[in-house]
Design an enzyme around this catalytic site. Structure first.
Site, mmCIF file in Angstrom:
data_model
loop_
_atom_site.group_PDB
_atom_site.id
_atom_site.type_symbol
_atom_site.label_atom_id
_atom_site.label_comp_id
_atom_site.label_asym_id
_atom_site.label_seq_id
_atom_site.Cartn_x
_atom_site.Cartn_y
_atom_site.Cartn_z
ATOM 1 N N SER A 103 0.814 -1.217 0.000
ATOM 2 C CA SER A 103 0.000 0.000 0.000
ATOM 3 C C SER A 103 0.851 1.272 0.000
ATOM 4 O O SER A 103 1.896 1.338 0.663
ATOM 5 C CB SER A 103 -0.885 -0.012 1.243
ATOM 6 O OG SER A 103 -1.431 1.267 1.474
ATOM 7 N N GLU A 124 0.130 3.664 1.673
ATOM 8 C CA GLU A 124 0.163 4.104 3.079
ATOM 9 C C GLU A 124 1.542 3.869 3.689
ATOM 10 O O GLU A 124 1.910 4.504 4.675
ATOM 11 C CB GLU A 124 -0.887 3.345 3.896
ATOM 12 C CG GLU A 124 -2.298 3.860 3.736
ATOM 13 C CD GLU A 124 -2.481 5.272 4.273
ATOM 14 O OE1 GLU A 124 -2.291 5.480 5.488
ATOM 15 O OE2 GLU A 124 -2.805 6.162 3.498
ATOM 16 N N TYR A 137 -1.937 0.112 10.698
ATOM 17 C CA TYR A 137 -2.165 -0.571 9.418
ATOM 18 C C TYR A 137 -0.923 -0.446 8.526
ATOM 19 O O TYR A 137 -0.419 -1.431 7.979
ATOM 20 C CB TYR A 137 -3.381 0.044 8.714
ATOM 21 C CG TYR A 137 -3.511 -0.325 7.254
ATOM 22 C CD1 TYR A 137 -4.060 -1.546 6.863
ATOM 23 C CD2 TYR A 137 -3.063 0.534 6.243
ATOM 24 C CE1 TYR A 137 -4.176 -1.893 5.514
ATOM 25 C CE2 TYR A 137 -3.167 0.198 4.901
ATOM 26 C CZ TYR A 137 -3.735 -1.017 4.543
ATOM 27 O OH TYR A 137 -3.834 -1.357 3.219
HETATM 28 P P1 NDP Z 1 -11.417 -4.752 1.477
HETATM 29 O O1 NDP Z 1 -11.430 -4.179 2.824
HETATM 30 O O2 NDP Z 1 -12.526 -4.436 0.516
HETATM 31 O O3 NDP Z 1 -11.307 -6.340 1.560
HETATM 32 C C1 NDP Z 1 -10.506 -6.963 2.517
HETATM 33 C C2 NDP Z 1 -10.681 -8.460 2.406
HETATM 34 O O4 NDP Z 1 -9.903 -9.091 3.423
HETATM 35 C C3 NDP Z 1 -12.131 -8.941 2.612
HETATM 36 O O5 NDP Z 1 -12.362 -10.036 1.763
HETATM 37 C C4 NDP Z 1 -12.113 -9.382 4.065
HETATM 38 O O6 NDP Z 1 -13.105 -10.341 4.375
HETATM 39 C C5 NDP Z 1 -10.721 -10.009 4.119
HETATM 40 N N1 NDP Z 1 -10.247 -10.199 5.483
HETATM 41 C C6 NDP Z 1 -10.279 -9.343 6.523
HETATM 42 N N2 NDP Z 1 -9.776 -9.895 7.624
HETATM 43 C C7 NDP Z 1 -9.395 -11.153 7.282
HETATM 44 C C8 NDP Z 1 -8.828 -12.236 7.994
HETATM 45 N N3 NDP Z 1 -8.557 -12.144 9.284
HETATM 46 N N4 NDP Z 1 -8.574 -13.379 7.331
HETATM 47 C C9 NDP Z 1 -8.871 -13.491 6.008
HETATM 48 N N5 NDP Z 1 -9.427 -12.510 5.286
HETATM 49 C C10 NDP Z 1 -9.686 -11.344 5.913
HETATM 50 O O7 NDP Z 1 -10.005 -4.326 0.819
HETATM 51 P P2 NDP Z 1 -9.641 -4.016 -0.710
HETATM 52 O O8 NDP Z 1 -10.249 -5.039 -1.579
HETATM 53 O O9 NDP Z 1 -9.875 -2.572 -0.977
HETATM 54 O O10 NDP Z 1 -8.059 -4.185 -0.673
HETATM 55 C C11 NDP Z 1 -7.441 -5.458 -0.924
HETATM 56 C C12 NDP Z 1 -6.054 -5.462 -0.333
HETATM 57 O O11 NDP Z 1 -5.280 -4.416 -0.892
HETATM 58 C C13 NDP Z 1 -6.000 -5.247 1.182
HETATM 59 O O12 NDP Z 1 -4.908 -5.980 1.674
HETATM 60 C C14 NDP Z 1 -5.717 -3.761 1.311
HETATM 61 O O13 NDP Z 1 -5.077 -3.496 2.533
HETATM 62 C C15 NDP Z 1 -4.803 -3.549 0.122
HETATM 63 N N6 NDP Z 1 -4.797 -2.227 -0.473
HETATM 64 C C16 NDP Z 1 -5.964 -1.645 -0.867
HETATM 65 C C17 NDP Z 1 -5.959 -0.433 -1.509
HETATM 66 C C18 NDP Z 1 -7.212 0.234 -1.946
HETATM 67 O O14 NDP Z 1 -7.159 1.438 -2.258
HETATM 68 N N7 NDP Z 1 -8.334 -0.463 -2.048
HETATM 69 C C19 NDP Z 1 -4.672 0.265 -1.803
HETATM 70 C C20 NDP Z 1 -3.500 -0.464 -1.348
HETATM 71 C C21 NDP Z 1 -3.573 -1.668 -0.725
HETATM 72 P P3 NDP Z 1 -14.605 -9.903 4.835
HETATM 73 O O15 NDP Z 1 -15.352 -9.625 3.553
HETATM 74 O O16 NDP Z 1 -15.083 -11.083 5.565
HETATM 75 O O17 NDP Z 1 -14.453 -8.669 5.674
HETATM 76 P P1 GDR Z 2 -6.995 5.630 3.137
HETATM 77 O O1 GDR Z 2 -8.496 5.711 2.642
HETATM 78 O O2 GDR Z 2 -6.837 5.952 4.561
HETATM 79 O O3 GDR Z 2 -6.191 6.441 2.155
HETATM 80 O O4 GDR Z 2 -6.690 4.074 2.963
HETATM 81 P P2 GDR Z 2 -9.774 6.424 3.274
HETATM 82 O O5 GDR Z 2 -10.757 6.522 2.160
HETATM 83 O O6 GDR Z 2 -10.219 5.761 4.531
HETATM 84 O O7 GDR Z 2 -9.225 7.880 3.665
HETATM 85 C C1 GDR Z 2 -8.711 8.786 2.684
HETATM 86 C C2 GDR Z 2 -8.532 10.152 3.309
HETATM 87 O O8 GDR Z 2 -9.819 10.713 3.593
HETATM 88 C C3 GDR Z 2 -9.789 11.295 4.885
HETATM 89 N N1 GDR Z 2 -11.153 11.357 5.432
HETATM 90 C C4 GDR Z 2 -11.927 10.307 5.751
HETATM 91 N N2 GDR Z 2 -11.709 8.970 5.633
HETATM 92 C C5 GDR Z 2 -12.715 8.139 6.015
HETATM 93 N N3 GDR Z 2 -12.554 6.819 5.871
HETATM 94 N N4 GDR Z 2 -13.894 8.594 6.544
HETATM 95 C C6 GDR Z 2 -14.148 9.932 6.688
HETATM 96 O O9 GDR Z 2 -15.198 10.323 7.156
HETATM 97 C C7 GDR Z 2 -13.120 10.831 6.256
HETATM 98 N N5 GDR Z 2 -13.016 12.178 6.226
HETATM 99 C C8 GDR Z 2 -11.831 12.485 5.726
HETATM 100 C C9 GDR Z 2 -8.862 10.368 5.682
HETATM 101 O O10 GDR Z 2 -8.414 11.024 6.865
HETATM 102 C C10 GDR Z 2 -7.769 10.117 4.643
HETATM 103 O O11 GDR Z 2 -6.833 11.155 4.667
HETATM 104 C C11 GDR Z 2 -7.142 3.360 1.819
HETATM 105 C C12 GDR Z 2 -7.404 1.906 2.245
HETATM 106 O O12 GDR Z 2 -8.001 1.244 1.172
HETATM 107 C C13 GDR Z 2 -6.107 1.224 2.614
HETATM 108 O O13 GDR Z 2 -6.370 -0.167 2.825
HETATM 109 C C14 GDR Z 2 -5.120 1.371 1.457
HETATM 110 O O14 GDR Z 2 -3.903 0.759 1.778
HETATM 111 C C15 GDR Z 2 -4.913 2.842 1.151
HETATM 112 O O15 GDR Z 2 -6.166 3.411 0.817
HETATM 113 C C16 GDR Z 2 -3.967 3.056 -0.012
#
Ligand code: NDP
Ligand code: GDR
Length: 353
Positions: free
Chosen positions: A142, A144, A165
């Protein structure tokens, strides 16, 4: 469309298959003829909504997506599934992926995100050692991890994580590098910047905004409570990003790649674009709630993805405006359906995520 009657080309095992990326990756792999196995968590409610449109009853011979109960905190289950499924590719997408929640549940986040990755790597390593098979591994890294380091961020940028995280993702990143160096595992880190879609979880800021916007437009909600509007993110489309994951595992050599659009916007700009798209002014609806601020924030992320563009020929197809429009359109439709049900007394008012 792929010929579904043919023998599967390859088998993939996905942790996190029920999440946003898991569902898009499954669609992609099925379209390429893969047999796709997913690890799902047992939940008192079904957690497979994002897969419903591709689900085929496993009793039917045409079913090429199979789901298995397991958890990244359960090493024995991971070993069992890797050994019995014998995948060619393993995608570790499972995570407690909410940055804000990781401050409230730090131990659990580390267990799933950091040690979970180690458990899965170890399951793959032992399987390879005992069978001599080749298994390729993808780690969902990520942006992050860059945290406080200013943009543009690329593969050589120093990590400075700002949440439990992000620290856990840094650990998972280095476990992956270590297994590659120590055991010769074909293991890749994708360092993905934020990517969104109509399937994004409802408590991430983009989806929280578009979901609320749809409900405001049809009269189901009047206010949207948010935290820091000044944070800037490089937002892409999840469908584009899962292609990058797959591409990494098709190369001759394993490597790490940044995946990003190279275009960033503040949360405020996302509000302007989305509310403007339906003719509303976000300032009439948004209120700031301190509880959505994080103890330490990541202010500015913008990736430099030259390496994957040049070496693997990847590039994003969906830009910022298109992404916003796609998400708003989908949530407007969802809100209209919700309104019909609400008008017939079928649903209770929603809590804000
Ligand atoms: P989601 O939160 O949508 O999905 C997370 C998945 O992980 C779900 O299927 C969830 O299951 C599963 N999960 C959670 N806890 C466990 C556990 N203990 N054991 C097994 N599975 C588990 O995430 P995204 O699809 O958005 O992201 C996919 C991956 O990419 C994650 O690792 C995230 O951190 C990473 N990532 C995401 C980014 C983004 O912008 N979306 C950017 C960079 C990295 P359940 O449905 O049961 O909750
Ligand atoms: P992020 O995504 O932290 O970048 O992680 P998120 O959408 O949660 O936050 C983005 C930015 O928005 C600001 N923010 C808020 N965020 C949330 N969730 N709710 C609010 O009400 C709100 N108001 C303002 C946050 O402070 C932040 O700056 C996502 C996840 O998908 C991670 O798993 C992944 O690794 C990174 O993107 C890349």
């Amino acid at each position: 469309m792929a010929d579904t009657s043919a023998a599967p080309v390859k088998k993939a095992l996905i942790s996190g298959i029920t999440g946003q990326d898991g569902s898009y990756l499954t669609e992609l792999l099925l379209s390429k003829g893969y047999e796709v196995h997913g690890i799902i968590r047992r939940s008192s409610n079904f957690n497979t909504q994002r897969l419903e449109h591709i689900y085929i009853d496993p009793h039917k011979s045409s079913a090429r997506m199979k789901l298995h109960y397991g958890d990244l905190t359960d090493a024995s289950a991971l070993r069992k599934w890797v050994d019995s499924i014998r995948p060619d590719e393993v995608y570790n997408l499972g995570a407690q992926s909410h940055v804000g929640v990781s401050f409230e549940n730090p131990d659990y986040t580390a267990d799933v995100v950091a040690t979970g990755a180690l458990r899965l790597l170890e399951a793959v390593r032992v399987h390879i050692e005992t069978t001599g098979r080749e298994v390729r591994y993808y780690q969902a890294g990520s942006s992050e991890m860059y945290g406080a380091t200013p943009p543009p961020q690329d593969e050589d940028t120093v990590f400075h994580p700002r949440s439990p995280y992000a620290v856990s993702k840094v650990a998972a990143h280095w476990y992956t590098v270590n297994y590659r160096e120590a055991y010769g595992l074909f293991a890749c880190n994708g360092i993905l910047f934020n990517h969104e879609s109509p399937r994004r979880g409802e408590n991430f800021v983009t989806r929280k905004i578009t979901r609320a916007l749809g409900r405001i437009k049809v009269g189901l909600q009047s206010k949207l409570y948010l935290g820091n509007l000044k944070a800037s993110r490089d937002w892409g489309f999840a469908g584009d990003y899962v292609e990058a994951m797959w591409l990494m595992l098709q190369q001759e050599k394993p490597d790490d790649y940044v995946v990003a659009t190279e275009d960033s916007h503040t949360v405020e700009e996302f509000l302007e674009e989305s509310f403007g798209y339906v003719g509303l002014n976000w300032k009439d609806y948004v209120e700031i709630d301190q509880r959505y601020f994080r103890p330490s924030e990541v202010d500015n992320l913008r990736g430099s993805s030259a390496k994957i563009r040049e070496k693997l020929g990847w590039q994003p197809k969906v830009g910022f405006k298109q992404l916003v429009a796609m998400m708003v359109d989908a949530d407007l439709e969802a809100a209209k359906r919700e309104k019909v049900l609400a008008d017939h007394g079928h649903i209770a008012p929603q809590q804000q995520p």
